[in-house]
Design an enzyme around this catalytic site. Sequence first.
Site: not given
Length: 396
Positions: A69-70, A197, A199, A235, A323
């Site tokens: 996703g990032t 994404s 996961h 790849t 965090c």
Amino acid sequence: MIYLDSAATTAVRREVLEAMWPYLTGDFGNPSSTHSLGERAATALGEARATVARLLGARASEVVFTAGGTEADNLAVKGIALANPRGRHLVTTPIEHEAVLESCDYLRRHHGFDVTLLPVDGTGLVDPEQFAAVLRPDTTLASIMFANNEIGTVQPVAELSAIAERAGVPLHSDAVQAAGWLDLDIRRLGLDALTISGHKLGAPKGIGALVVRGRLSLEPVLHGGGQERGARSGTENVAGAVGLATALTLAERTRVDDAHRVTALRDEFIATVKSMVPDALLTGHATSRLPGHASFCFAGTSGEAVLLELERRGVVCSSGSACAAGSDEPSHVLLAVGIEPELAQTAVRFTFGAGATDGDLQLAAAAVLESVLAVRRLTPEPSGGARPPRTGVPAT
Ligand code: PLP
């Protein structure tokens, strides 16, 4: 253990792993190779692309596989903004994932873009009228997330995309948290680009996709061998793409029923928590929220401490004060919806998947009560000055 952290990540589904297995072992070829192993990999990749496209209302040529996703958010924001010369103005919201916010900030710092952060209300919703008002002739892209990872609020995406379309502004939506729960047909929704994404929905970490409507050009972020029609060199992760396509297919089969059932479980969980801890503050929208998402602030605690108590009682979830990347800032999402920094430190997020059961959620609610009471007993009043200022954001 009762796992209530599905927004952070999910286990790989057995059927997904089984579908991926051949492309990690016997059929391990590189899709660019011209021999038969490569051809088989290329065929699998093409089928995965066609499946993802079909499920998202796109053409196969409009799907770019990414490493999650990032990366897809980075490619959407930077790729569309740099390739489409309408101007140097971006619109986004202050509650986006950092992948979008930091990409916008990169464009501001290095390419002179002007970034408008469209405010959200106390529930995390964007006001469509305000959205219409901030769009300008030089607005190159608007990026508004489908559903928020911290507070679960779901935006009125179809309404926003109609506004963007009237103004001629492409609209991207980060649908990482919405995938598997909501209809993500980009043509029906009128979206120009969408991020997912793997996961978060039963495929492995490290695979995602950006869907971009064909009329938009895309400046690559990764340069190299020109894979993914030049949009994303490197790849291809063939097994990952097969896994993502399989996970999306499985989710789509039961999506509507799952969403219905899990929404009822969520509402009951929220009601139970609120009856047990009457001053628990539900963050996000009461109804326009993800089915498996319940997030609270428990005044007079620290989210981190509640999280530890919950884990001692067998419940795993996210603290609004964990965090994520060593950050000690209060959650930008909670601040943006108007929660005071001190209260933002007390946030706890419970997110569950389609496998959630009433029994587990009842046990979890009882553990919430015990944990909040335990932390409150141990936490001196703020005037005592001994409560540590632990702040941050949950695992996204
Ligand atoms: N966008 C949202 C809304 C998320 O919740 C996440 C989760 O981490 C991401 C983007 C990033 O996705 P990934 O972990 O695949 O990089």
